[in-house]
Write a protein that holds these residues in place. Structure first.
Motif, PDB file in Angstrom:
ATOM      1  N   ALA A 147      45.514  35.899  37.355  1.00 40.95           N
ATOM      2  CA  ALA A 147      44.595  35.622  39.094  1.00 40.95           C
ATOM      3  C   ALA A 147      45.217  36.729  40.036  1.00 40.95           C
ATOM      4  CB  ALA A 147      44.976  34.462  39.578  1.00 40.95           C
ATOM      5  N   ALA A 148      44.195  37.202  40.832  1.00 39.49           N
ATOM      6  CA  ALA A 148      45.277  38.665  41.584  1.00 39.49           C
ATOM      7  C   ALA A 148      44.306  37.653  42.664  1.00 39.49           C
ATOM      8  CB  ALA A 148      45.357  39.902  41.788  1.00 39.49           C
ATOM      9  N   VAL A 149      44.677  37.938  43.916  1.00 40.94           N
ATOM     10  CA  VAL A 149      44.180  38.265  45.737  1.00 40.94           C
ATOM     11  C   VAL A 149      43.638  39.271  45.722  1.00 40.94           C
ATOM     12  CG1 VAL A 149      44.704  36.079  46.600  1.00 40.94           C
ATOM     13  CG2 VAL A 149      46.104  38.399  46.486  1.00 40.94           C
ATOM     14  N   GLU A 150      42.328  39.577  46.739  1.00 35.52           N
ATOM     15  CA  GLU A 150      41.724  40.623  46.704  1.00 35.52           C
ATOM     16  C   GLU A 150      42.408  41.315  47.457  1.00 35.52           C
ATOM     17  OE1 GLU A 150      40.968  38.502  51.121  1.00 35.52           O
ATOM     18  OE2 GLU A 150      41.359  37.877  48.871  1.00 35.52           O
ATOM     19  N   ASN A 151      43.615  41.331  48.008  1.00 35.64           N
ATOM     20  CA  ASN A 151      44.000  42.928  48.333  1.00 35.64           C
ATOM     21  C   ASN A 151      44.928  43.336  48.052  1.00 35.64           C
ATOM     22  OD1 ASN A 151      46.033  40.802  48.625  1.00 35.64           O
ATOM     23  ND2 ASN A 151      46.576  41.136  51.107  1.00 35.64           N
ATOM     24  N   VAL A 152      45.192  42.764  46.833  1.00 34.05           N
ATOM     25  CA  VAL A 152      46.204  43.295  46.033  1.00 34.05           C
ATOM     26  C   VAL A 152      45.992  44.445  45.217  1.00 34.05           C
ATOM     27  CG1 VAL A 152      45.886  42.971  43.712  1.00 34.05           C
ATOM     28  CG2 VAL A 152      48.007  43.228  43.832  1.00 34.05           C
ATOM     29  N   ALA A 153      44.977  45.061  45.285  1.00 33.89           N
ATOM     30  CA  ALA A 153      44.464  46.360  44.720  1.00 33.89           C
ATOM     31  C   ALA A 153      44.867  47.526  45.688  1.00 33.89           C
ATOM     32  CB  ALA A 153      42.900  46.476  44.647  1.00 33.89           C
ATOM     33  N   ASP A 154      45.390  47.149  47.388  1.00 28.15           N
ATOM     34  CA  ASP A 154      45.614  48.207  48.161  1.00 28.15           C
ATOM     35  C   ASP A 154      46.632  48.935  47.475  1.00 28.15           C
ATOM     36  OD1 ASP A 154      43.068  47.595  49.372  1.00 28.15           O
ATOM     37  OD2 ASP A 154      44.148  46.047  50.614  1.00 28.15           O
ATOM     38  N   SER A 155      48.013  47.507  46.602  1.00 27.11           N
ATOM     39  CA  SER A 155      49.236  48.695  46.289  1.00 27.11           C
ATOM     40  C   SER A 155      49.588  48.282  45.041  1.00 27.11           C
ATOM     41  CB  SER A 155      49.961  47.260  47.370  1.00 27.11           C
ATOM     42  OG  SER A 155      49.521  45.924  46.192  1.00 27.11           O
ATOM     43  N   GLU A 156      49.551  48.027  44.010  1.00 25.83           N
ATOM     44  CA  GLU A 156      48.339  47.966  42.943  1.00 25.83           C
ATOM     45  C   GLU A 156      47.868  48.515  41.277  1.00 25.83           C
ATOM     46  OE1 GLU A 156      51.431  45.487  40.741  1.00 25.83           O
ATOM     47  OE2 GLU A 156      51.593  44.310  42.393  1.00 25.83           O
ATOM     48  N   SER A 157      47.738  49.189  40.799  1.00 29.48           N
ATOM     49  CA  SER A 157      47.050  49.542  40.072  1.00 29.48           C
ATOM     50  C   SER A 157      46.903  47.867  38.828  1.00 29.48           C
ATOM     51  CB  SER A 157      46.658  50.349  38.930  1.00 29.48           C
ATOM     52  OG  SER A 157      48.296  50.408  38.019  1.00 29.48           O
ATOM     53  N   GLU A 158      45.371  48.086  38.200  1.00 26.82           N
ATOM     54  CA  GLU A 158      45.486  46.869  37.426  1.00 26.82           C
ATOM     55  C   GLU A 158      46.263  46.900  36.958  1.00 26.82           C
ATOM     56  OE1 GLU A 158      41.525  46.611  35.384  1.00 26.82           O
ATOM     57  OE2 GLU A 158      41.473  44.744  36.229  1.00 26.82           O
ATOM     58  N   HIS A 159      46.181  47.848  35.625  1.00 22.62           N
ATOM     59  CA  HIS A 159      47.570  47.431  34.424  1.00 22.62           C
ATOM     60  C   HIS A 159      49.192  47.486  34.635  1.00 22.62           C
ATOM     61  CE1 HIS A 159      48.018  52.008  35.707  1.00 22.62           C
ATOM     62  NE2 HIS A 159      48.889  52.096  35.418  1.00 22.62           N
ATOM     63  N   GLU A 160      48.923  47.905  36.148  1.00 23.82           N
ATOM     64  CA  GLU A 160      50.725  47.618  36.719  1.00 23.82           C
ATOM     65  C   GLU A 160      50.963  46.172  37.267  1.00 23.82           C
ATOM     66  OE1 GLU A 160      52.015  52.050  39.052  1.00 23.82           O
ATOM     67  OE2 GLU A 160      51.123  50.114  39.814  1.00 23.82           O
ATOM     68  N   TYR A 161      49.593  45.648  37.685  1.00 24.98           N
ATOM     69  CA  TYR A 161      49.906  44.152  38.218  1.00 24.98           C
ATOM     70  C   TYR A 161      49.771  43.095  36.874  1.00 24.98           C
ATOM     71  CZ  TYR A 161      47.934  39.511  39.817  1.00 24.98           C
ATOM     72  OH  TYR A 161      48.403  39.030  40.899  1.00 24.98           O
ATOM     73  N   VAL A 162      48.953  43.222  36.265  1.00 26.32           N
ATOM     74  CA  VAL A 162      48.826  42.562  33.985  1.00 26.32           C
ATOM     75  C   VAL A 162      50.235  42.678  33.988  1.00 26.32           C
ATOM     76  CG1 VAL A 162      47.563  42.094  32.915  1.00 26.32           C
ATOM     77  CG2 VAL A 162      45.896  42.642  34.364  1.00 26.32           C
ATOM     78  N   GLY A 163      50.179  43.765  33.593  1.00 30.09           N
ATOM     79  CA  GLY A 163      51.681  43.420  32.690  1.00 30.09           C
ATOM     80  C   GLY A 163      52.789  43.335  33.453  1.00 30.09           C
ATOM     81  N   GLY A 164      52.641  43.223  35.064  1.00 24.28           N
ATOM     82  CA  GLY A 164      53.926  42.018  35.444  1.00 24.28           C
ATOM     83  C   GLY A 164      53.385  40.431  35.680  1.00 24.28           C
ATOM     84  N   ARG A 165      52.620  40.773  35.563  1.00 27.54           N
ATOM     85  CA  ARG A 165      52.618  39.057  36.203  1.00 27.54           C
ATOM     86  C   ARG A 165      52.214  38.011  35.298  1.00 27.54           C
ATOM     87  NH1 ARG A 165      53.123  42.235  39.882  1.00 27.54           N
ATOM     88  NH2 ARG A 165      52.993  41.561  41.818  1.00 27.54           N
ATOM     89  N   SER A 166      52.139  38.599  33.805  1.00 26.19           N
ATOM     90  CA  SER A 166      51.600  37.855  32.550  1.00 26.19           C
ATOM     91  C   SER A 166      52.325  36.464  32.409  1.00 26.19           C
ATOM     92  CB  SER A 166      50.735  38.418  31.472  1.00 26.19           C
ATOM     93  OG  SER A 166      50.368  37.518  30.510  1.00 26.19           O
TER      94      SER A 166
END
Length: 471
Positions: free
Chosen positions: A322-341
Motif C-alpha cells: 500500500a502507498a498513499v497518494e503523495n508518495v509518488a512525489d518522492s519515490e518511483s514505483e520500483h523503489e517503493y515496492v522494493g523497499g516496502r514489501s
C-alpha cells in the motif's frame, strides 16, 4: 451504384474492419443498408470502454490491445450512453434488450461500484426507476471474455448499497476468460464465477468497500472495535479508521443446497492470477491492516485453487504494498515496492498455496508460478538480504518440477483520508514506468552472478519487468 466494398468477400471485409476504430466502423454502417447489415453486429460483438494506454506488460494478459474495439477517450460518455440504452430497453422492450446483449462476445472497461446513467452526481438522486447497471450482466448470454474494473463512488458522500443480483439467473455458458479488478460488487463476482465450468483464464484483484471516518464509516455488521481484534467480525478493520485497502472475501457463489458453503467448479481453468493489496513494513503504527479481510480473501482463494487443482498450469500471486497518494512525489514505483514489501504480509498467502499443493494430488499439472511484489531476499539492485519464506517456497516449487519467477511488482496507491484505491494504480496493470531510468545494469551488484537465473533483465526493459529471482 453499389459501393466497391460490397463486392469484397465477407471474411476479407471482416478482417479489414477489425483494424478500424469503433467510431469509423459505426460511420461505415450508416453508408448503405448492405453494409449496415454486415457491420452492425460487429459494433455489438466487442465492447470495451477503456483507455487505449493501459498497460499490457504482464504474462497473464488474455487479450492484447489490438484485439479490443476501443471507444474514443474518454470512454465514460459512451459507457453511460450504452447503459442508458440497455436500462431503458430493459423496462420498455426487454426482448429487444436481450437481442442486443446476446450479440456481445467481448465486454470490458471501467465501471463504478454504484452508478446509474440516470444518477445526478451532485445530489446522488436517480431520475429513472431502473435496475442497477450491474444487474445487466446476466443478460450478456453469449459472452466469451469479460474484463471489468470498478471504482468506488459515493456521489455526495451518501453511500448507496446495491441489491443482490438474482441468484437464480443462469450462468454464462460460453465464458472462457474473466478479469475482475477493483470494487466489483460481491454479488456480481458471485454470479460471474457461476460460469466456472467453462473458464480457462481467470484474474481477480477484488477490493472490499473502503473504511474511513466520515465518507465510509464501518457498517454495523463489520463490528469495528477500535481497541481490540476480539470482536469476531468477518470483514471488519483493526485499530482505527485509516485503513489500507482491504481485499474482498466471501465472493464465491453459494452452493445450490443453501447450506452456506461456497460452490465453484473450475475443471478447465489453466491460467489463474490472484492480486491483493498488502501491508507495508513501515506502517505498523500509522495505517491499519485488516487481518480478518485477508483471511476471508485467502479462504476464497483456497476454494478456487482446490476447484482448479486438476487443470491449473500457470499461477500468478501478485501482492501490492500500500502507498498513499503523495508518495509518488518522492519515490518511483520500483523503489517503493522494493523497499516496502513486508515478508510477514506474504506468510499467510504462501502457506495457503503450499498447503493446497500438498493435499493429495493438488495442482498436479502446475508448470509455472509468478510472484510479484513478494520479498524473496533480493533487492531490485541484485543484493542479497537473506533467505525468506518466499524463496524457500520457490525451492519447494522446484522440487515439484514447477518453474518460478519472482518479479518486482507494483504498488497499490490509495487516497489517505478517503481510503479509496486510485483507479490508475490498482486497475488493470497499473501505472507505466517509462522514460529514461538510467543504465540499470551498472548498478547491479555481482551482475555476472546468474546461478539459478538470479537477476534476469534485458537491457532497456522496464523496471516492472525485472525478474529478481527464478528457479
Amino acid at each position: 451504384m453499389a459501393s466497391p466494398l460490397e463486392s469484397i468477400p465477407l471474411e476479407t471485409l471482416d478482417h479489414i474492419l477489425s483494424f478500424l476504430p469503433i467510431g469509423e466502423v459505426a460511420r461505415l454502417a450508416r453508408t448503405s443498408k448492405h453494409l449496415s447489415i454486415i457491420v452492425t453486429p460487429l459494433l455489438w460483438s466487442d465492447i470495451h470502454f477503456g483507455y487505449t494506454g493501459w498497460s499490457q506488460h504482464d504474462p497473464t494478459v488474455f487479450r492484447p490491445p489490438h484485439k479490443y474495439a476501443f471507444h474514443d477517450d474518454p470512454p465514460e460518455a459512451d459507457r453511460d450512453a450504452l447503459l442508458e440504452v440497455l436500462l431503458t430497453l430493459h423496462k420498455s422492450d426487454p426482448d429487444r434488450m436481450q437481442a442486443l446483449t446476446a450479440r456481445v462476445k467481448h465486454l470490458g472497461g471501467y465501471m463504478e461500484h454504484v452508478w446509474s446513467p440516470f444518477q445526478n452526481r451532485e445530489t446522488g438522486e436517480i431520475s429513472v426507476d431502473t435496475i442497477p447497471s450491474w444487474h445487466l450482466i446476466p443478460y450478456f448470454s453469449n459472452l466469451e471474455t469479460l474484463d471489468l474494473c470498478a471504482g468506488y463512488f459515493s456521489g455526495t458522500g451518501k453511500e448507496i448499497f446495491l441489491p443482490p443480483i438474482d441468484a437464480t439467473a443462469p450462468a454464462l455458458p460460453r465464458l472462457r476468460a474473466v478479469r475482475l479488478f477493483g470494487y466489483i460488487p460481491r454479488t456480481a463476482a458471485q454470479f460471474i464465477l457461476k460460469s466456472g465450468p467453462t473458464l480457462e483464464h481467470l484474474e481477480l484483484g477484488l477490493l472490499d468497500r473502503p473504511i474511513c471516518e466520515g465518507n465510509f464509516p464501518p457498517l454495523p455488521e463489520e463490528n469495528l472495535n477500535l481497541s481490540s481484534d476480539e470482536s469476531g467480525s468477518d470483514y471488519g478493520s483493526l485499530f482505527g479508521y485509516e485503513m489500507i485497502p482491504r481485499p474482498l472475501g466471501n465472493f464465491l457463489p453459494p452452493s445450490a443446497g443453501g447450506n452456506g458453503e461456497p460452490a465453484i467448479s473450475l475443471p478447465k481453468l489453466k491460467h489463474l492470477r490472484l492480486v491483493q493489496p498488502s501491508r507495508n513494513r513501515e506502517w505498523s503504527n500509522e495505517y491499519n491492516w485488516s487481518t480478518r479481510a485477508e483471511e476471508a480473501c485467502l479462504l476464497a482463494w483456497r476454494g478456487i485453487l482446490r476447484a482448479a487443482g486438476a487443470s491449473l498450469e500457470v499461477l500468478v500471486l501478485d501482492q501490492r504494498p500500500a502507498a498513499v497518494e503523495n508518495v509518488a512525489d518522492s519515490e518511483s514505483e520500483h523503489e517503493y515496492v522494493g523497499g516496502r514489501s513486508d515478508p510477514q504480509g506474504h506468510r499467510q498467502l504462501i502457506g495457503m498455496v503450499q498447503s493446497v499443493m500438498m493435499e493429495g494430488q493438488g495442482l498436479e499439472k502446475l508448470k509455472q508460478v509468478y510472484l510479484a511484489g513478494i520479498d524473496v531476499g533480493i533487492t531490485i539492485k541484485g543484493r542479497e538480504t537473506g533467505t525468506t519464506l518466499a524463496r524457500e517456497f520457490m525451492y519447494f516449487l522446484r522440487t515439484r518440477g514447477v518453474k518460478c519467477e519472482a518479479r518486482v511488482g507494483k504498488w497499490c496507491m490509495f487516497e489517505r483520508f478517503v481510503g479509496v484505491v486510485y483507479d490508475s494504480t490498482f486497475s488493470w496493470e497499473g501505472s507505466e514506468v517509462d522514460g529514461d531510468q538510467g543504465d540499470y545494469d551498472d548498478e547491479v551488484d555481482n551482475a555476472d552472478d546468474r546461478d539459478e537465473g538470479r537477476w534476469k533483465k534485458p537491457k532497456g526493459a522496464r523496471y516492472k519487468d525485472v525478474i529478481l529471482y527464478h528457479v
